[in-house]
Design an enzyme around this catalytic site. Structure first.
Site, PDB file in Angstrom:
ATOM      1  N   GLU A 155      43.728  51.589  31.799  1.00  0.00           N
ATOM      2  CA  GLU A 155      43.246  50.814  30.642  1.00  0.00           C
ATOM      3  C   GLU A 155      43.849  49.404  30.628  1.00  0.00           C
ATOM      4  O   GLU A 155      43.178  48.425  30.272  1.00  0.00           O
ATOM      5  CB  GLU A 155      43.609  51.546  29.343  1.00  0.00           C
ATOM      6  CG  GLU A 155      43.111  50.909  28.074  1.00  0.00           C
ATOM      7  CD  GLU A 155      41.586  50.809  28.016  1.00  0.00           C
ATOM      8  OE1 GLU A 155      40.932  51.853  27.903  1.00  0.00           O
ATOM      9  OE2 GLU A 155      41.062  49.678  28.095  1.00  0.00           O
ATOM     10  N   VAL A 157      42.485  45.762  32.627  1.00  0.00           N
ATOM     11  CA  VAL A 157      41.475  44.791  32.170  1.00  0.00           C
ATOM     12  C   VAL A 157      41.655  44.550  30.678  1.00  0.00           C
ATOM     13  O   VAL A 157      41.749  45.503  29.898  1.00  0.00           O
ATOM     14  CB  VAL A 157      40.035  45.313  32.409  1.00  0.00           C
ATOM     15  CG1 VAL A 157      39.007  44.275  31.961  1.00  0.00           C
ATOM     16  CG2 VAL A 157      39.816  45.678  33.861  1.00  0.00           C
ATOM     17  N   ASP A 211      42.059  36.749  39.522  1.00  0.00           N
ATOM     18  CA  ASP A 211      42.417  37.796  38.559  1.00  0.00           C
ATOM     19  C   ASP A 211      41.176  38.218  37.747  1.00  0.00           C
ATOM     20  O   ASP A 211      40.894  39.416  37.597  1.00  0.00           O
ATOM     21  CB  ASP A 211      43.521  37.266  37.630  1.00  0.00           C
ATOM     22  CG  ASP A 211      43.913  38.268  36.563  1.00  0.00           C
ATOM     23  OD1 ASP A 211      44.622  39.222  36.892  1.00  0.00           O
ATOM     24  OD2 ASP A 211      43.491  38.095  35.403  1.00  0.00           O
ATOM     25  N   LYS A 235      45.654  45.492  38.238  1.00  0.00           N
ATOM     26  CA  LYS A 235      44.223  45.264  38.514  1.00  0.00           C
ATOM     27  C   LYS A 235      43.933  45.055  39.991  1.00  0.00           C
ATOM     28  O   LYS A 235      42.868  45.396  40.479  1.00  0.00           O
ATOM     29  CB  LYS A 235      43.670  44.105  37.688  1.00  0.00           C
ATOM     30  CG  LYS A 235      44.505  42.836  37.692  1.00  0.00           C
ATOM     31  CD  LYS A 235      45.355  42.732  36.478  1.00  0.00           C
ATOM     32  CE  LYS A 235      46.524  41.792  36.701  1.00  0.00           C
ATOM     33  NZ  LYS A 235      46.771  40.904  35.609  1.00  0.00           N
ATOM     34  N   GLU A 286      50.164  35.298  36.248  1.00  0.00           N
ATOM     35  CA  GLU A 286      50.533  36.134  37.391  1.00  0.00           C
ATOM     36  C   GLU A 286      51.737  35.517  38.101  1.00  0.00           C
ATOM     37  O   GLU A 286      52.011  34.326  37.954  1.00  0.00           O
ATOM     38  CB  GLU A 286      49.365  36.220  38.377  1.00  0.00           C
ATOM     39  CG  GLU A 286      48.134  36.890  37.817  1.00  0.00           C
ATOM     40  CD  GLU A 286      48.402  38.299  37.337  1.00  0.00           C
ATOM     41  OE1 GLU A 286      48.786  39.146  38.141  1.00  0.00           O
ATOM     42  OE2 GLU A 286      48.236  38.555  36.137  1.00  0.00           O
ATOM     43  N   LYS A 322      39.080  41.910  37.699  1.00  0.00           N
ATOM     44  CA  LYS A 322      38.748  42.614  36.446  1.00  0.00           C
ATOM     45  C   LYS A 322      37.250  42.878  36.333  1.00  0.00           C
ATOM     46  O   LYS A 322      36.843  43.966  35.933  1.00  0.00           O
ATOM     47  CB  LYS A 322      39.282  41.819  35.251  1.00  0.00           C
ATOM     48  CG  LYS A 322      40.814  41.819  35.204  1.00  0.00           C
ATOM     49  CD  LYS A 322      41.333  40.811  34.221  1.00  0.00           C
ATOM     50  CE  LYS A 322      42.851  40.862  34.112  1.00  0.00           C
ATOM     51  NZ  LYS A 322      43.395  39.688  33.407  1.00  0.00           N
ATOM     52  N   GLY A 325      44.144  43.304  28.876  1.00  0.00           N
ATOM     53  CA  GLY A 325      45.448  43.474  28.211  1.00  0.00           C
ATOM     54  C   GLY A 325      45.398  44.572  27.175  1.00  0.00           C
ATOM     55  O   GLY A 325      45.151  45.731  27.479  1.00  0.00           O
TER      56      GLY A 325
END
Ligand code: HSE
Length: 414
Positions: free
Chosen positions: A125, A128, A197, A101, A186, A201, A130
């Site tokens: 894909e 964002v 994070d 990301k 992370e 996203k 999971g």
């Protein structure tokens, strides 16, 4: 034979390899029974006991120079060398799928353009939500809509920590350590805890939905470090919960985007309020569909691997660049000043006796909240709708009367 390379053998990379070999037959069926295999796994570390030790390489050029490699999964994370490796692969005619990301939020427009020029695909894909399909639905299933707004719980680690703190009274550090052990966090967990994070996203979702690159550095971002159990108790009295929410909205006047990441009060009536643990929930408001909500595991080895492999499958099936998956970078900032955004606010004050009366004079019709063990000189309330800058002015006025602000949170109505 379709040859794949996997760059990075950490949590996500090892998940990709595991899911690929576990479900290889059914994955191959989904690409018309073409044989497919992982030829290389790139990682600087040694994995002598791995069943895939024979595929391990340390030199990226082996992948770049091998014309057999059609698709590369970049699951290393971080900006460099991920950007250089991805760019090189695209320029050499290899499609790249990524879970990164940070890379997409910072350089997505550029990489999509390089992919287009080289007639290959750059898919993300897994970057964002999971395992939740959200990128593909946004650019294809919801293509008929103008997207007006997106709001979501976009970080599994912080949602996990908040849930453990609230429901099990687990200490913050213990909950974070558990999230790290489970492979959610992370490498530097400050990216989770301080909201960066989630910010990356929401920037990816906003860029894709609104057509212009939205840069994380322009999005006001707050994490969960200051959320206390006292605020949680007041939120419960109000009728909701506190969640870390990333949101982006087209300005009603046009010509800009409001975007923000912050903890916020969400009503128990909202679908987002029951998104707990490592789950993510993403609400997309389309002008034709109304609200559509996506829910699932937002982090972790296998859910994220599932999204990476779905992109690999799609990259095999796409004969040329996916034209709808793009946004432009015109070098301008499209994010509006968050202080102009209107909403209701939760304020908790330590104050003088007449503080409540003064709050009423300043804000108008406030709703007072209560909690067990509330000290005599503490009061908390929810304001009517006003701009963030007006709220800050009134809150400063209130402090002049001898009160001290302990907490401020936005109140959202998704
Ligand atoms: N650290 C991230 C999270 C991983 O907790 O959501 C998935 O992007």
């Amino acid at each position: 034979m379709i040859h794949i390379a996997v760059m990075g053998y950490g949590t996500v990379g090892s998940g990709v390899v595991e899911v690929f070999y576990k479900n290889r037959e059914s994955i191959q069926r989904k690409i018309g029974n073409k044989p497919m295999d992982i030829k290389y796994i790139l990682d600087l570390r040694d994995f002598p006991d791995s069943p895939y030790a024979g595929k391990m390489i340390k030199d990226f050029n082996i992948i770049a120079d091998d014309p057999d490699i059609e698709i590369v999964a970049e699951v290393m994370g971080g900006l460099e060398p991920a950007f250089t490796f991805t760019k090189t692969c695209l320029e050499r005619g290899k499609s790249v799928v990524t879970s990164n990301k940070e890379l997409v939020a910072a350089r997505g427009a550029e990489l999509l353009e390089i992919a287009r020029r080289n007639n290959v695909n750059f898919f993300f894909e897994a970057s964002v939500g999971g395992g939740i399909p959200i990128i593909r639905p946004l650019h294809s299933s919801l293509a008929a809509n103008e997207i007006d707004e997106i709001a979501g719980i976009l970080n599994g680690t912080t949602n996990f920590i908040l849930t453990k703190m609230i429901k099990e009274q687990m200490a913050f550090d213990d909950a974070l350590a558990l999230a790290q052990k489970l492979g959610y966090a992370e490498r530097n967990p400050s990216a989770d805890v301080d909201g960066h994070d989630a910010c990356r996203k929401i920037c990816i979702l906003a860029s894709l939905s609104f057509g212009n690159h939205i840069y994380p550095e322009f999005v006001h971002t707050e994490g969960i470090r200051n959320v206390t159990l006292e605020d949680v108790a007041y939120a419960e009295n109000w009728g909701g919960v506190i969640k870390l929410i990333g949101r982006a909205k087209r300005s009603e006047e046009g010509g800009g985007i409001f975007a923000m990441v912050s903890p916020a009060l969400i009503s128990h009536d909202s679908q987002l309020s029951s998104v707990d643990d490592v789950f993510n929930g993403i609400l997309v408001r389309g002008d034709a569909t109304g609200d559509v909500v996506f829910y699932g595991k937002g982090a972790g080895k296998l859910p994220t691997a599932s999204a990476v492999i779905a992109d690999i499958v799609d990259a095999v099936k796409s004969t040329s660049t996916s034209k709808s998956l793009h946004w432009q970078d015109d070098g301008k900032n499209h994010v509006l000043d968050y202080r102009q955004q209107k909403g209701a606010f939760y304020l908790r004050m330590e104050g003088v006796e007449e503080g409540v009366q003064r709050a009423r004079e300043l804000f108008g019709e406030i709703r007072l909240l209560h909690r067990q063990g509330q000290p005599e000189n503490e009061f908390a309330f929810v304001t009517p709708v006003l701009s963030e800058s007006a709220m800050e002015e009134k809150s400063a006025e209130l402090e002049k009367s001898g009160c001290r602000r302990i907490a401020m949170l936005r109140v959202l109505d998704y």
